[in-house]
Design a protein around this motif. Structure first.
Motif, PDB file in Angstrom:
ATOM      1  N   GLY A 154      44.408   5.167 -70.770  1.00 29.86           N
ATOM      2  CA  GLY A 154      44.499   4.827 -72.191  1.00 29.86           C
ATOM      3  C   GLY A 154      43.460   5.667 -72.909  1.00 29.86           C
ATOM      4  N   PHE A 155      43.879   6.409 -73.920  1.00 34.78           N
ATOM      5  CA  PHE A 155      42.933   7.346 -74.532  1.00 34.78           C
ATOM      6  C   PHE A 155      43.001   7.297 -76.057  1.00 34.78           C
ATOM      7  CE2 PHE A 155      45.888  10.378 -76.288  1.00 34.78           C
ATOM      8  CZ  PHE A 155      47.022  10.207 -75.526  1.00 34.78           C
ATOM      9  N   MET A 156      41.923   7.778 -76.655  1.00 36.94           N
ATOM     10  CA  MET A 156      41.929   8.084 -78.087  1.00 36.94           C
ATOM     11  C   MET A 156      41.116   9.356 -78.266  1.00 36.94           C
ATOM     12  SD  MET A 156      40.070   8.259 -81.038  1.00 36.94           S
ATOM     13  CE  MET A 156      38.761   7.087 -81.322  1.00 36.94           C
ATOM     14  N   VAL A 157      41.718  10.326 -78.948  1.00 36.69           N
ATOM     15  CA  VAL A 157      40.965  11.525 -79.348  1.00 36.69           C
ATOM     16  C   VAL A 157      41.189  11.745 -80.847  1.00 36.69           C
ATOM     17  CG1 VAL A 157      40.952  12.732 -77.104  1.00 36.69           C
ATOM     18  CG2 VAL A 157      42.867  13.094 -78.674  1.00 36.69           C
ATOM     19  N   TYR A 158      40.210  12.380 -81.471  1.00 35.85           N
ATOM     20  CA  TYR A 158      40.323  12.645 -82.904  1.00 35.85           C
ATOM     21  C   TYR A 158      41.416  13.664 -83.196  1.00 35.85           C
ATOM     22  CZ  TYR A 158      35.920  10.202 -83.715  1.00 35.85           C
ATOM     23  OH  TYR A 158      34.942   9.263 -83.798  1.00 35.85           O
ATOM     24  N   ALA A 159      41.952  13.543 -84.411  1.00 33.48           N
ATOM     25  CA  ALA A 159      42.999  14.444 -84.898  1.00 33.48           C
ATOM     26  C   ALA A 159      42.497  15.116 -86.184  1.00 33.48           C
ATOM     27  CB  ALA A 159      44.257  13.629 -85.178  1.00 33.48           C
ATOM     28  N   PRO A 160      42.904  16.351 -86.462  1.00 35.36           N
ATOM     29  CA  PRO A 160      42.255  17.088 -87.555  1.00 35.36           C
ATOM     30  C   PRO A 160      42.659  16.677 -88.972  1.00 35.36           C
ATOM     31  CG  PRO A 160      43.942  18.448 -86.517  1.00 35.36           C
ATOM     32  CD  PRO A 160      43.849  17.186 -85.712  1.00 35.36           C
ATOM     33  N   TYR A 161      43.957  16.479 -89.232  1.00 32.40           N
ATOM     34  CA  TYR A 161      44.383  16.417 -90.637  1.00 32.40           C
ATOM     35  C   TYR A 161      43.879  15.163 -91.363  1.00 32.40           C
ATOM     36  CZ  TYR A 161      47.276  20.095 -88.696  1.00 32.40           C
ATOM     37  OH  TYR A 161      47.684  21.219 -88.044  1.00 32.40           O
ATOM     38  N   GLY A 162      43.872  14.050 -90.667  1.00 34.89           N
ATOM     39  CA  GLY A 162      43.374  12.818 -91.287  1.00 34.89           C
ATOM     40  C   GLY A 162      41.860  12.836 -91.461  1.00 34.89           C
ATOM     41  N   ARG A 163      41.208  13.802 -90.825  1.00 33.91           N
ATOM     42  CA  ARG A 163      39.752  13.915 -90.968  1.00 33.91           C
ATOM     43  C   ARG A 163      39.407  15.085 -91.894  1.00 33.91           C
ATOM     44  NH1 ARG A 163      36.505  11.380 -87.043  1.00 33.91           N
ATOM     45  NH2 ARG A 163      35.258  13.228 -86.529  1.00 33.91           N
ATOM     46  N   LEU A 254      54.840   6.858 -86.179  1.00 33.78           N
ATOM     47  CA  LEU A 254      54.001   7.826 -86.910  1.00 33.78           C
ATOM     48  C   LEU A 254      54.297   9.257 -86.483  1.00 33.78           C
ATOM     49  CD1 LEU A 254      50.446   6.232 -86.902  1.00 33.78           C
ATOM     50  CD2 LEU A 254      52.090   6.360 -88.774  1.00 33.78           C
ATOM     51  N   TYR A 255      54.836   9.397 -85.281  1.00 30.05           N
ATOM     52  CA  TYR A 255      55.076  10.725 -84.720  1.00 30.05           C
ATOM     53  C   TYR A 255      56.537  11.144 -84.844  1.00 30.05           C
ATOM     54  CZ  TYR A 255      50.350  10.276 -83.031  1.00 30.05           C
ATOM     55  OH  TYR A 255      48.980  10.136 -82.979  1.00 30.05           O
ATOM     56  N   ASP A 256      57.281  10.398 -85.648  1.00 30.93           N
ATOM     57  CA  ASP A 256      58.690  10.704 -85.863  1.00 30.93           C
ATOM     58  C   ASP A 256      58.865  11.201 -87.298  1.00 30.93           C
ATOM     59  OD1 ASP A 256      61.384  10.798 -86.218  1.00 30.93           O
ATOM     60  OD2 ASP A 256      61.769   8.734 -85.555  1.00 30.93           O
ATOM     61  N   PRO A 257      59.180  12.496 -87.468  1.00 31.81           N
ATOM     62  CA  PRO A 257      59.262  13.014 -88.845  1.00 31.81           C
ATOM     63  C   PRO A 257      60.487  12.527 -89.603  1.00 31.81           C
ATOM     64  CG  PRO A 257      59.842  14.744 -87.261  1.00 31.81           C
ATOM     65  CD  PRO A 257      59.456  13.535 -86.458  1.00 31.81           C
ATOM     66  N   SER A 258      61.485  11.943 -88.892  1.00 36.12           N
ATOM     67  CA  SER A 258      62.759  11.667 -89.571  1.00 36.12           C
ATOM     68  C   SER A 258      62.607  10.636 -90.689  1.00 36.12           C
ATOM     69  CB  SER A 258      63.833  11.243 -88.565  1.00 36.12           C
ATOM     70  OG  SER A 258      63.482  10.015 -88.001  1.00 36.12           O
ATOM     71  N   ASP A 259      61.605   9.751 -90.594  1.00 32.51           N
ATOM     72  CA  ASP A 259      61.383   8.793 -91.685  1.00 32.51           C
ATOM     73  C   ASP A 259      61.042   9.531 -92.973  1.00 32.51           C
ATOM     74  OD1 ASP A 259      61.780   6.733 -89.961  1.00 32.51           O
ATOM     75  OD2 ASP A 259      59.665   6.224 -89.716  1.00 32.51           O
ATOM     76  N   LEU A 260      60.477  10.724 -92.839  1.00 31.41           N
ATOM     77  CA  LEU A 260      60.051  11.484 -94.018  1.00 31.41           C
ATOM     78  C   LEU A 260      61.092  12.510 -94.444  1.00 31.41           C
ATOM     79  CD1 LEU A 260      56.409  12.222 -92.770  1.00 31.41           C
ATOM     80  CD2 LEU A 260      57.108  10.401 -94.316  1.00 31.41           C
ATOM     81  N   THR A 261      61.829  13.055 -93.462  1.00 33.98           N
ATOM     82  CA  THR A 261      62.711  14.177 -93.780  1.00 33.98           C
ATOM     83  C   THR A 261      64.144  13.746 -94.056  1.00 33.98           C
ATOM     84  OG1 THR A 261      63.118  14.527 -91.438  1.00 33.98           O
ATOM     85  CG2 THR A 261      61.367  15.841 -92.433  1.00 33.98           C
ATOM     86  N   GLU A 279      51.858  17.119 -89.199  1.00 37.46           N
ATOM     87  CA  GLU A 279      51.571  18.011 -90.330  1.00 37.46           C
ATOM     88  C   GLU A 279      52.051  17.410 -91.651  1.00 37.46           C
ATOM     89  OE1 GLU A 279      52.069  21.797 -87.347  1.00 37.46           O
ATOM     90  OE2 GLU A 279      53.666  21.283 -88.736  1.00 37.46           O
ATOM     91  N   LEU A 280      53.249  16.804 -91.616  1.00 40.62           N
ATOM     92  CA  LEU A 280      53.787  16.247 -92.857  1.00 40.62           C
ATOM     93  C   LEU A 280      52.978  15.042 -93.338  1.00 40.62           C
ATOM     94  CD1 LEU A 280      57.627  16.463 -92.147  1.00 40.62           C
ATOM     95  CD2 LEU A 280      56.365  17.745 -93.878  1.00 40.62           C
ATOM     96  N   ARG A 281      52.625  14.171 -92.402  1.00 40.66           N
ATOM     97  CA  ARG A 281      51.875  12.970 -92.813  1.00 40.66           C
ATOM     98  C   ARG A 281      50.489  13.337 -93.326  1.00 40.66           C
ATOM     99  NH1 ARG A 281      54.533   8.543 -91.850  1.00 40.66           N
ATOM    100  NH2 ARG A 281      56.095   8.622 -90.215  1.00 40.66           N
ATOM    101  N   GLY A 282      49.803  14.168 -92.574  1.00 40.52           N
ATOM    102  CA  GLY A 282      48.460  14.593 -92.988  1.00 40.52           C
ATOM    103  C   GLY A 282      47.408  13.502 -92.919  1.00 40.52           C
ATOM    104  N   THR A 283      47.784  12.306 -92.456  1.00 44.61           N
ATOM    105  CA  THR A 283      46.829  11.184 -92.468  1.00 44.61           C
ATOM    106  C   THR A 283      46.418  10.719 -91.077  1.00 44.61           C
ATOM    107  OG1 THR A 283      48.740   9.729 -92.633  1.00 44.61           O
ATOM    108  CG2 THR A 283      47.551  10.187 -94.684  1.00 44.61           C
ATOM    109  N   ILE A 284      46.987  11.340 -90.037  1.00 45.71           N
ATOM    110  CA  ILE A 284      46.639  10.874 -88.681  1.00 45.71           C
ATOM    111  C   ILE A 284      45.236  11.379 -88.356  1.00 45.71           C
ATOM    112  CG2 ILE A 284      47.230  10.999 -86.232  1.00 45.71           C
ATOM    113  CD1 ILE A 284      50.167  11.186 -87.014  1.00 45.71           C
TER     114      ILE A 284
END
Ligand SMILES: C[S@@+](CC[C@H](N)C(=O)[O-])C[C@H]1O[C@@H](n2cnc3c(N)ncnc32)[C@H](O)[C@@H]1O
Length: 398
Positions: A154-163, A254-261, A279-284
């Motif tokens: 079980g892991f958590m690593v930081y992601a760039p766009y939301g930061r 959150l990892y499914d773009p179809s809700d947005l596209t 990339e589209l969400r930009g908030t992760i």
């Protein structure tokens, strides 16, 4: 340059007071046994068998305490090893465990790079740590080698766009405040931050807030000496190099773009799709998920099997069932966005009966739904709830 160990000796993170164990249990992802079972053992782990776990970079103990307390509460056997570089963090984690009377925990001060010598483990928790290693891949690889063949991470690593806004500040503070002791770095960092323009990208970023919560939070977010974020494709690559395969992220939607596209054609390749969503969400701002040794077959429970036992996450059964019965939909909040989830009203009595001990087949029987109709009714609802991490399957309490 301030070292990672120096930081966490001065500012154990997250800031915790062991006395608070008397009034609340902090739960979250990863490392809740129900969620672990959902992602790592098809919701069918035999919990009468002892779980041998490692909490790698356990810090002040959130993941450790959750794991040990939930298993103790369920009267399930376990043996947990906690390891961290910071003696100050370990002291807090040890005291929290003592306050709760939790047993079967071995506390070690050291590096998670030594994990293979301590294993093999059925489960490894590594939350918010790997991105702080000078060579993160060595950490992924060490944990991969420390897992038992049927085990999981079980892991958590930081992601760039939301930061967004965080990394230029970390770079500037690192150069400006080099050589100062941690307390002074913090004082200077706070002073300078207050002078930044109001429309600075960091000030506009509403998904990060640690710097407002505590000194340790400010230090961890803005004064860290060793912090690299991972895009989703990089997470998959790092796992792959370590002999691991992504089982899933805790909130797959959150990892499914179809809700947005909408109806647009999307790439078949799952990593390409997830990258688009990121990339589209930009908030992760972090990737939280589970991984397994590559040779393992599918490990994620999907609600097909009616012998499985469902658990709702973060919502009470009765009000949720009432909402479904009344409106045929529920509203949920994820990453700042409100999402409407359509659900068949006929599942309301199934949801109302969920108590973490009753298998799907029995829930259907009690609601007067025959097994064939039950499978057809439940699977789409299960898929929708799993996408948002609202349900897990596990026999932990049976
Ligand atoms: C951000 S804290 C996270 C703590 C905890 N996992 C949590 O989620 O609350 C990072 C922790 O990783 C520890 N750490 C960093 N590098 C490490 C390494 N190579 N081996 C063991 N622990 C390490 C630090 O001392 C610190 O306590």
């Amino acid at each position: 340059m301030s070292s990672v160990k120096e930081q966490y000796e001065a500012y154990p993170y997250p800031e915790r007071d062991p006395k608070d164990e008397k009034r609340r249990l902090i739960t979250g992802s990863p490392s809740h046994p129900l969620e672990m079972d959902q992602f790592l053992w098809n919701g069918k782990r035999d919990w009468t068998k002892p779980l041998k776990a490692l909490v790698a970079g356990g810090g002040t103990g959130d993941g450790l305490i959750q794991l040990a307390q939930v298993l103790t509460g369920a009267r399930r056997p376990y043996q947990i090893t906690y390891i961290d570089l910071s003696t100050a963090s370990r002291a807090i984690a040890e005291e929290r465990a003592r306050m709760r009377g939790l047993k079967n925990i071995t506390f070690l001060t050291g590096s998670l790079l030594d994990a293979p010598e301590l294993g093999p483990f059925d489960y490894i928790d590594c939350c918010g740590v790997l991105h702080h290693l000078p060579e993160p891949q060595a950490g992924f690889d060490a944990l991969g080698r420390a897992l038992a063949p049927e085990g999981g991470l079980g892991f958590m690593v930081y992601a760039p766009y939301g930061r967004s806004g965080v990394y230029p500040l970390q770079d500037a503070f690192a150069r400006l405040l080099a050589g100062l002791p941690p307390k002074q770095r913090l004082r200077e960092g706070r002073r300078i931050l207050a002078n930044l323009p109001k429309n600075h990208p960091f000030a506009q970023n509403r998904v990060v807030g640690d710097h407002k919560r505590s000194d340790a939070g400010f230090y961890d977010l803005l004064l860290h000496s060793t912090d690299r974020p991972y895009r989703v494709g990089e997470v998959v690559q790092a796992l792959d190099h370590a002999g691991l395969r992504l089982a899933g992220f805790t909130s797959p939607a959150l990892y499914d773009p179809s809700d947005l596209t909408g109806e647009m054609p999307l790439p078949e390749d799952p990593v390409a799709r997830m990258s688009l969503a990121e990339e589209l969400r930009g908030t992760i701002r972090m990737h939280t998920g589970y991984a397994v040794p590559k040779p393992r077959a599918e490990t994620v429970a999907d609600g097909h099997d009616l012998s499985q036992v469902p658990h709702l996450k973060g919502v009470a059964a009765a009000p949720l069932a009432r909402e479904i019965e009344k409106r045929g939909q529920i509203k949920i909040k994820t990453e700042g966005a409100q999402v409407t989830l359509k659900l068949d009203k006929a599942i309301a009595p199934l949801v109302a009966g969920m108590n973490g001990r009753t298998p799907l087949a029995q829930l259907g029987k009690r609601a007067g739904i025959d097994p064939i109709a039950m499978a057809a009714l439940w699977y789409p609802a299960s898929t929708a709830l799993l996408r948002h991490g609202l349900i897990h399957y596990s026999r932990l309490l049976c």
